[in-house]
Design a protein around this motif. Structure first.
Motif, PDB file in Angstrom:
ATOM      1  N   ARG A 348      41.607  57.450  39.816  1.00 21.25           N
ATOM      2  CA  ARG A 348      42.688  58.113  40.758  1.00 21.25           C
ATOM      3  C   ARG A 348      42.225  58.164  42.112  1.00 21.25           C
ATOM      4  N   TRP A 349      41.929  56.662  42.425  1.00 28.00           N
ATOM      5  CA  TRP A 349      41.670  56.501  43.900  1.00 28.00           C
ATOM      6  C   TRP A 349      42.900  55.951  44.713  1.00 28.00           C
ATOM      7  N   GLU A 350      42.706  56.129  46.039  1.00 26.96           N
ATOM      8  CA  GLU A 350      44.185  55.373  46.568  1.00 26.96           C
ATOM      9  C   GLU A 350      43.835  53.966  46.602  1.00 26.96           C
ATOM     10  N   VAL A 351      45.070  53.176  46.810  1.00 28.71           N
ATOM     11  CA  VAL A 351      44.850  51.772  46.846  1.00 28.71           C
ATOM     12  C   VAL A 351      44.412  51.324  48.105  1.00 28.71           C
ATOM     13  N   ASP A 352      43.719  50.308  48.216  1.00 26.09           N
ATOM     14  CA  ASP A 352      43.198  49.624  49.377  1.00 26.09           C
ATOM     15  C   ASP A 352      43.727  48.515  49.972  1.00 26.09           C
ATOM     16  N   PHE A 353      44.090  47.730  48.874  1.00 21.93           N
ATOM     17  CA  PHE A 353      44.976  46.693  49.086  1.00 21.93           C
ATOM     18  C   PHE A 353      45.332  45.745  48.020  1.00 21.93           C
ATOM     19  N   GLU A 354      46.111  44.805  48.107  1.00 20.65           N
ATOM     20  CA  GLU A 354      46.912  44.375  47.089  1.00 20.65           C
ATOM     21  C   GLU A 354      47.081  42.845  47.265  1.00 20.65           C
ATOM     22  N   TRP A 355      47.531  42.143  46.151  1.00 15.93           N
ATOM     23  CA  TRP A 355      47.640  40.608  46.156  1.00 15.93           C
ATOM     24  C   TRP A 355      48.939  40.319  45.607  1.00 15.93           C
ATOM     25  N   SER A 356      50.069  39.895  46.281  1.00 16.09           N
ATOM     26  CA  SER A 356      51.211  39.469  45.615  1.00 16.09           C
ATOM     27  C   SER A 356      50.713  37.925  45.157  1.00 16.09           C
ATOM     28  N   VAL A 357      50.578  37.792  43.665  1.00 16.14           N
ATOM     29  CA  VAL A 357      50.074  36.488  43.192  1.00 16.14           C
ATOM     30  C   VAL A 357      51.317  35.540  43.410  1.00 16.14           C
ATOM     31  N   PRO A 358      50.906  34.395  43.884  1.00 11.05           N
ATOM     32  CA  PRO A 358      52.170  33.429  44.168  1.00 11.05           C
ATOM     33  C   PRO A 358      52.712  32.661  42.730  1.00 11.05           C
ATOM     34  N   GLU A 359      54.080  32.390  42.872  1.00  7.54           N
ATOM     35  CA  GLU A 359      54.470  31.861  41.665  1.00  7.54           C
ATOM     36  C   GLU A 359      53.606  30.554  41.644  1.00  7.54           C
ATOM     37  N   GLY A 360      53.579  30.134  40.479  1.00 10.38           N
ATOM     38  CA  GLY A 360      52.754  28.922  40.143  1.00 10.38           C
ATOM     39  C   GLY A 360      51.160  29.010  40.171  1.00 10.38           C
ATOM     40  N   GLN A 361      50.753  30.042  40.422  1.00 16.58           N
ATOM     41  CA  GLN A 361      49.050  30.318  40.737  1.00 16.58           C
ATOM     42  C   GLN A 361      48.538  29.945  39.179  1.00 16.58           C
ATOM     43  N   PRO A 362      47.789  29.250  39.041  1.00 18.58           N
ATOM     44  CA  PRO A 362      47.105  28.671  37.862  1.00 18.58           C
ATOM     45  C   PRO A 362      46.379  29.911  37.035  1.00 18.58           C
ATOM     46  N   SER A 363      46.746  29.989  35.791  1.00 19.34           N
ATOM     47  CA  SER A 363      45.986  30.880  34.957  1.00 19.34           C
ATOM     48  C   SER A 363      44.358  30.551  34.865  1.00 19.34           C
ATOM     49  N   ALA A 364      43.593  31.632  35.137  1.00 20.63           N
ATOM     50  CA  ALA A 364      42.166  31.434  35.033  1.00 20.63           C
ATOM     51  C   ALA A 364      41.551  32.885  35.387  1.00 20.63           C
ATOM     52  N   PHE A 365      40.280  32.753  35.202  1.00 20.58           N
ATOM     53  CA  PHE A 365      39.507  33.972  35.669  1.00 20.58           C
ATOM     54  C   PHE A 365      39.496  34.313  37.307  1.00 20.58           C
ATOM     55  N   TYR A 366      39.560  35.258  37.671  1.00 19.53           N
ATOM     56  CA  TYR A 366      39.709  35.560  38.914  1.00 19.53           C
ATOM     57  C   TYR A 366      38.635  36.772  39.217  1.00 19.53           C
ATOM     58  N   ALA A 367      38.502  37.022  40.557  1.00 20.48           N
ATOM     59  CA  ALA A 367      37.781  38.352  40.794  1.00 20.48           C
ATOM     60  C   ALA A 367      38.194  38.436  42.242  1.00 20.48           C
ATOM     61  N   ALA A 368      38.395  39.788  42.672  1.00 18.86           N
ATOM     62  CA  ALA A 368      38.248  40.023  44.143  1.00 18.86           C
ATOM     63  C   ALA A 368      36.821  40.541  44.501  1.00 18.86           C
TER      64      ALA A 368
END
Length: 799
Positions: A348-368
């Motif tokens: 129940r934390w508050e949102v700190d940031f968000e990413w709008s994943v672009p169309e066409g972003q390759p599928s993969a393992f990601y991390a912030a």
């Protein structure tokens, strides 16, 4: 150690291109932190390998952010927002309780009195408690009445407390359900209290905790009232709590205990004009709505309790008879909820940031990737997943996120006194282990027990999962495990130039066959141990219609999991549930009658005991485990069979397969699978390589494979303690290749991927990713085992 300053999580595991993913961060100390979205390629820092491999991704969320401390308020409870009917002058509170830690004095436990029910906060209101010494305690404002006899743990007690605002008389009733021969007689405790109830506006009525203060976070995401911070969390079961607006006598309390509603017939509770009037404010029946997070009120006001932090339901109540073990057949005997002071369903934390994943972003393992100038660091993993029907590759890597949730924040190394015996060495703790040991509010894994000793059967992904990180070595293997181990496979795919899509098993559960059928081949992770029925259905249907499956690990398809439907409003796959039942490798056991999931009502335990053998999924199934060293494989004569000889092109028959690797030093290790046609391996399965005879006494046969304990169950003697690499065809041009070891993927990146394990997997993947059905084998080449399993060479100790 234990001083981690950055922790975080995301609102999703898998995000589609074109969608947003939100991140929640606790920054405990530094004023600012930097965010960088990384494509994750390898998370193993072993100096013999390629090391940490990550690729910076251009993202609109990259940058510097102000840090803030965010706290998880763990502990389950129920509440009703403040109503006029809870502002009482007199009352009766009663319920059945089965406490697990009644004594909470510092010499026994880590916190103070536990609240059972009431509307009490900071010395005002009314409440029924168990005090630090294990006695019932009635509080009217800051005045207390304490019972004469302590509460026995792990036993049912009927308890009640009354207060008459006109006379000041207060009474506590305590009645153990079972009375032993030498038990003292427990009489009601009475006292006149010279006090009037002070009803603080805004304080909710609560079960299993009380309000500590009114300036904290929200009670629940959907709640409207002012925020609160809860305190006095109760450990144990509560059944049939009830609240009345008058002080009932003992006879009336007994009527309530038996289910009637006093006041409907008693003249003394009539209204001023003689009309009948109920005295009940709330009468909660936890046997209704077991698959929800709502405690149903059968009283006149329908003040249903909102349950927070997902306490355990489908638990046997005070009236459990032992005749029905499925709560759906006798729900009235499952009116108990087990609350814990370390339950957590959502940070129940508050949102700190968000990413709008672009169309066409390759599928993969990601991390912030989160970092501070002071040197603090954390990674928040996630996956970019194509939408159904929009595959970008012929290969799908099915990420075992249910298994990641099952092992989330495990404390076994800290809690288990015999960890050294399990791993045959001194386990080395990671920073995450020490931090989680100090911060139990982050929740545990389903391999752990709650602070009261009961098993954890629910796990949420809406919290920081500090074991799901690159650079993390698990104490069992002193090497990557689960998420970082699967990055070994990712590193190999990337190094060899394969294009692949990532899909999570959460996606497969909710998307079914449509999620898989667009791919020529599906590859599992190194340890897909925990699965839902819908996921297994999809895999079965996929291979039966011609899909190809590469099972890259071991101990797969072992435990029954389900997603809790009560959290669907927050998104898919929020909370997963598992009950440890009649057999299997179990750090804890569910109690009799508590084998069925509260969310879906299905029988928990092992898929094997649901008649769904794990060997039938990919051809092999769990046989043994050990955590000292890994070994290697030798080819069998069946590897020359024309049905499968193509997989060994470029590999000599007498080569040692995988006598190297980053997990235990070899490809065959930690947990091992074998072919067994009696347990579901198709009769035409070929065993193409085996590690038989090459394991130590630290490897032991799984307990479901023997009826009584005896000598000779270890890797130096028992023929089932081995790993079999196996192949079989499926209808319509499909096939399965099972590599049958958790350590296997750890050998793929060895020597910059120039090794015979890499060659073998590459040969299989190249063939499996081909368009169209696989070539049919010549009929003369097909061999059926019938009921005879592969007979490995006699085990002998390998020096």
């Amino acid at each position: 150690m234990g001083a981690m300053k950055l922790t975080g999580y995301a609102d999703q595991f898998g995000v589609n291109p074109g969608q947003k993913i939100r991140f929640y961060v606790n920054c405990d100390g530094p004023k600012k932190y930097k965010v960088e979205i990384m494509k994750m390629i390898n998370g193993d820092t072993n100096p013999r390998g390629p090391g940490l491999l990550e690729e910076l991704i251009s993202a609109d969320c990259n940058g510097e952010y102000d840090g803030r401390k965010q706290v998880i308020h763990s502990g389950s409870y129920g509440y009703v927002t403040d109503k006029a009917q809870f502002h009482l002058e007199s009352f009766t509170m009663q319920c059945w309780i089965w406490p697990t830690t009644p004594k909470t004095h510092p010499k026994y436990w880590r916190h103070g009195a536990q609240a059972l029910m009431g509307k009490w906060s900071n010395g005002k209101g009314y409440g029924l408690f168990i005090n630090e010494e294990g006695h019932l305690e009635l509080r009217v404002n800051d005045t207390k009445l304490v019972s004469g006899a302590p509460i026995r743990d792990h036993a049912w007690h009927f308890v009640a407390a009354t207060f008459d605002g006109a006379t000041g008389e207060a009474v506590i009733h305590h009645e153990p359900q079972i009375k032993y021969a030498l038990d003292p007689e427990i009489l009601p405790t009475r006292k006149k209290l010279n006090v009037k109830i002070e009803n603080t506006p805004g304080v909710p009525f609560t079960i299993a905790a009380h309000v500590g203060r009114l300036d904290g976070g929200p009670l629940a995401r959907s709640s409207k009232p002012a925020g609160v911070v809860m305190a006095g969390h109760y450990n144990g079961k509560i059944d049939s709590p009830r609240l009345c607006r008058v002080a009932l006598n003992r006879q009336e309390i007994e009527m309530m205990k038996l289910g009637s509603q006093p006041g409907m017939t008693e003249r003394r509770h009539c209204g001023p004009n003689g009309e009948l009037a109920s005295v009940i404010v709330g009468s909660w029946n936890f046997s209704e709505g077991i698959n929800t997070i709502v405690g149903r009120d059968q009283g006149p006001y329908l003040y249903h309790l909102q349950l927070v932090n997902c306490p355990v339901r489908a638990m046997t109540g005070h009236n459990f008879s032992g005749h029905n073990f499925d709560w759906k057949h006798a729900p009235e005997e499952y009116g108990a909820i087990h609350f814990h002071d370390d339950d957590v369903d959502d940070a129940r934390w508050e949102v700190d940031f968000e990413w709008s994943v672009p169309e066409g972003q390759p599928s993969a393992f990601y991390a912030a990737k989160l970092t501070t100038k002071e040197g603090d660091e954390d990674y928040i993993p996630f996956w970019v997943v194509p939408e159904i029907g929009k595959a970008t590759a012929k290969i799908a890597l099915m990420v075992p996120t249910i298994s990641y949730m099952a092992y989330a924040n495990e404390h076994l190394a800290n809690n288990a006194g015999g960890a050294e015996l399990l791993v045959y060495r001194i386990p080395i703790m990671q920073e995450q282990n020490m931090y989680l040991s100090e911060h139990r509010e982050y929740g545990g894994s389903i391999y752990d027990t709650h602070t009261d000793g009961s098993g954890i059967c629910l796990s949420s992904r809406l919290r920081p999962i500090l074991s799901m990180r690159p650079k993390y070595d698990h104490f069992l293997t002193q090497a990557p495990w689960q998420y970082p181990a699967d990055l070994h496979l990712v590193c190999w795919l990337e190094s060899m130039g394969y294009r692949y899509d990532c899909i999570t098993d959460e996606d497969v559960h909710y998307g079914g066959l449509a999620r898989l059928e667009q791919y020529n081949v599906v590859i599992t992770g190194s340890h897909p141990e925990h699965n839902t029925g819908a996921q297994l259905d999809a895999l079965h249907n996929y291979t039966q219609q011609g899909g190809r499956l590469m099972y890259m690990g071991a101990d797969g398809f072992y435990w029954v999991h389900s997603y809790h439907p009560a959290y669907d409003h927050l998104g898919n796959g929020i909370v997963t549930e598992m009950r440890r039942c009649e057999s299997g490798i179990r750090p804890w056991r569910a109690d009799p009658g508590e084998y069925y999931h509260q969310g879906t009502g299905e029988l928990g335990g092992m898929w094997r005991y649901r008649g769904r053998y794990l060997h039938a999924v990919a051809g092999t199934g769990m046989s043994s485990e050990g955590f000292d060293i890994s070994s290697y494989y030798s080819r069998t004569e069946e590897s020359n069979d024309p049905r499968v000889a193509w997989a060994f092109e470029g590999i000599e028959f007498d080569e040692k397969l995988g006598n190297f690797g980053f997990v235990g030093g070899g490809a065959a290790g930690t947990e091992l699978d074998i072919v067994d046609t009696m347990l579901g391996s198709p009769p035409h399965t070929l065993v193409v390589a085996t590690s038989a005879g090459r394991h130590t006494e630290g490897y032991l046969l799984v307990m479901e494979d023997f009826g009584f304990n005896q000598q000779g169950l270890d890797g130096t003697q028992h023929p089932r303690v081995r790993s079999d690499i196996a192949y079989h065809e499926t209808p319509n041009g499909g096939a399965c290749f099972a590599f049958s070891s958790i350590a296997f993927c750890g050998s793929l990146p060895w020597n910059n991927c120039d090794n015979n394990i890499s060659k073998l997997v590459g040969n299989v993947l190249d063939r499996f990713m081909m368009d169209g059905p696989l070539p049919a084998p010549p009929k003369s080449a097909i061999k059926h085992r019938g009921r005879a399993d592969y007979d490995p060479p006699a085990n002998k100790r390998v020096k």
